[in-house]
Design a protein around this motif. Structure first.
Motif, short mmCIF file in Angstrom:
data_model
loop_
_atom_site.label_atom_id
_atom_site.label_comp_id
_atom_site.label_asym_id
_atom_site.label_seq_id
_atom_site.Cartn_x
_atom_site.Cartn_y
_atom_site.Cartn_z
N PHE A 154 -31.48 54.58 14.71
CA PHE A 154 -31.73 53.42 13.86
C PHE A 154 -30.48 52.55 13.75
O PHE A 154 -30.56 51.31 13.84
N VAL A 155 -29.32 53.17 13.55
CA VAL A 155 -28.08 52.41 13.45
C VAL A 155 -27.79 51.70 14.77
O VAL A 155 -27.39 50.52 14.79
N LEU A 156 -27.99 52.40 15.88
CA LEU A 156 -27.75 51.78 17.19
C LEU A 156 -28.69 50.59 17.41
O LEU A 156 -28.27 49.53 17.87
N PHE A 157 -29.96 50.78 17.06
CA PHE A 157 -30.94 49.70 17.23
C PHE A 157 -30.59 48.50 16.36
O PHE A 157 -30.61 47.35 16.82
N VAL A 161 -29.53 44.67 17.45
CA VAL A 161 -30.16 43.44 16.97
C VAL A 161 -29.12 42.48 16.43
O VAL A 161 -29.15 41.28 16.71
N LEU A 162 -28.15 43.01 15.64
CA LEU A 162 -27.09 42.16 15.12
C LEU A 162 -26.29 41.51 16.24
O LEU A 162 -26.00 40.31 16.20
N LEU A 257 -43.67 44.04 21.75
CA LEU A 257 -43.21 45.08 20.82
C LEU A 257 -41.88 44.71 20.19
O LEU A 257 -41.61 45.00 19.02
N GLN A 258 -41.03 44.05 20.97
CA GLN A 258 -39.72 43.66 20.46
C GLN A 258 -39.82 42.43 19.57
O GLN A 258 -39.24 42.38 18.48
N THR A 349 -31.98 42.25 8.86
CA THR A 349 -31.31 43.40 9.48
C THR A 349 -30.13 43.87 8.64
O THR A 349 -29.89 45.07 8.48
N TYR A 350 -29.40 42.92 8.06
CA TYR A 350 -28.26 43.28 7.22
C TYR A 350 -28.72 44.05 5.99
O TYR A 350 -28.09 45.03 5.57
N PHE A 351 -29.83 43.62 5.39
CA PHE A 351 -30.37 44.33 4.23
C PHE A 351 -30.71 45.78 4.58
O PHE A 351 -30.43 46.70 3.81
#
Length: 363
Positions: A154-157, A161-162, A257-258, A349-351
């Motif tokens: 999850f962190v990598l994904f 995205v960031l 999907l993305q 994403t930051y949230f």
């Protein structure tokens, strides 16, 4: 590669800054997972995971989340800058096959989101906390080991995205300032400016300001998109829409999907709406429908603008065709749409990362 390295360094610095900030603002919405006091036990006893009864409609600072804010959070995060690139992936399949598989992918994403919402609310009730991150969901359903593994993914994904959105924002901003995309130091400065503005908005402006900003950005995003459609639809050639190759349809699914993904936001939405499943379900349906309609409309207009050239793909970039037919105003609309899409995705994403790291640090 040097640009990617610089963007990665910025991401690392942001994460380090995030860890420092989290220690002094755990009372904020999305970041607080305090155990309920004995006086509030009765409140949680009336909490119905089927969504019929739910008295927990306020966040930790007493400010109830709005349906508009939840819808904007989902829609804004899912409607990223990659929407305008969809025709490149769907051209080989054609309009009808791509729209069919786009709708099927949305249905899958929607069902996944609703299921995750059920698990999130159930976890909130089981742990008697007002929030639950991906970390607690994974550990509670799959066990400690699998939970940690999924947490790493999850962190990598999320950081991927960031990086992607910051890079896109830097490209758009630098091209707007210098008319040359990715122009060395200007590009790096633009990426840094986008990153700092998002961090400042959330950490200094507060959750309420970030919520309002996200809604305003989504409004301008949709307004700019509607204007682009208005320019493009007058130049659509119906003959270009006749192409259909169902054998190429499956190749479009990874892109959909993305582009239509929003499941990582569900824990945030559940906290924002106070665990009210009825409101959460409505927010998921409405919020996910907006990017679906945006993608469908752009796919039809873009493929109608530019003919498909077999193995060579589209004859030209639909965005460039629009700019050529609509002068500088269209170029400005594309910039507004892209910048708004980048910021709405970054805010969501930051949230999610904030809540994740908050829970991980308080364990």
């Amino acid at each position: 590669q040097s640009y990617a390295c610089e963007v990665t360094k910025i991401i690392i610095n942001i994460n380090i800054f995030r860890l420092d900030v989290l220690e002094i603002r755990t009372e904020r919405l999305f970041l607080h997972s305090t155990e309920l006091t004995p006086e509030s036990e009765e409140e949680w006893n009336s909490f119905d995971c089927d969504g019929e009864v739910c008295d927990v409609n306020e966040n930790e600072n007493g400010s109830p989340g709005t349906m508009l804010g939840a819808v904007a959070l989902i829609a804004g995060s899912a409607t990223g800058g990659g929407v305008l690139a969809i025709p490149a992936a769907t051209a080989s399949a054609g309009v009808v096959p791509s729209l069919t598989f786009m709708a099927a992918t949305w249905f899958f994403e929607c069902m996944q989101g609703l299921l995750l919402a059920e698990v999130t609310v159930a976890t909130m009730k089981r742990t008697k906390k007002r929030s639950a991150s991906i970390l607690s969901l994974a550990k509670g359903t799959l066990g400690e080991g699998a939970g940690k593994f999924l947490a790493v993914l999850f962190v990598l994904f999320s950081n991927a995205v960031l990086i992607g959105q910051l890079s896109k924002g830097g490209t758009v901003l630098s091209s707007f300032l210098t008319d040359v995309a990715s122009s060395g130091p200007m590009y790096s400065a633009a990426v840094f400016l986008v990153a700092c503005s998002v961090v400042t908005l959330i950490n200094k402006g507060g959750i309420k300001l970030a919520d309002i900003a996200n809604q305003v950005l989504l409004f301008f995003l949709l307004a700019a998109f509607a204007a682009l459609l208005g320019v493009g639809i007058t130049n659509v050639d119906m003959a270009n829409l006749a192409h259909a190759d169902w054998t190429q349809s499956l190749s479009t699914v990874p892109t959909f999907l993305q582009v239509l993904s929003f499941a990582n936001l569900l824990p945030i939405v559940c906290t924002y709406l106070g665990g009210n499943l009825k409101r959460i379900r409505t927010a998921v349906l409405l919020g996910s429908a907006i990017p679906l309609l945006v993608c469908m409309a752009w796919d039809v207009v873009a493929l109608g603008l530019v003919p498909f050239q077999g193995g060579r793909g589209l004859l030209a970039d639909p965005v460039n065709v629009l700019i050529a037919t609509g002068s500088a105003s269209v170029s400005n609309l594309v910039i507004v749409f892209s910048i708004c899409a980048v910021y709405t995705t970054l805010i969501g994403t930051y949230f999610t990362l904030d809540e994740f790291f908050s829970e991980a640090l308080t364990r």
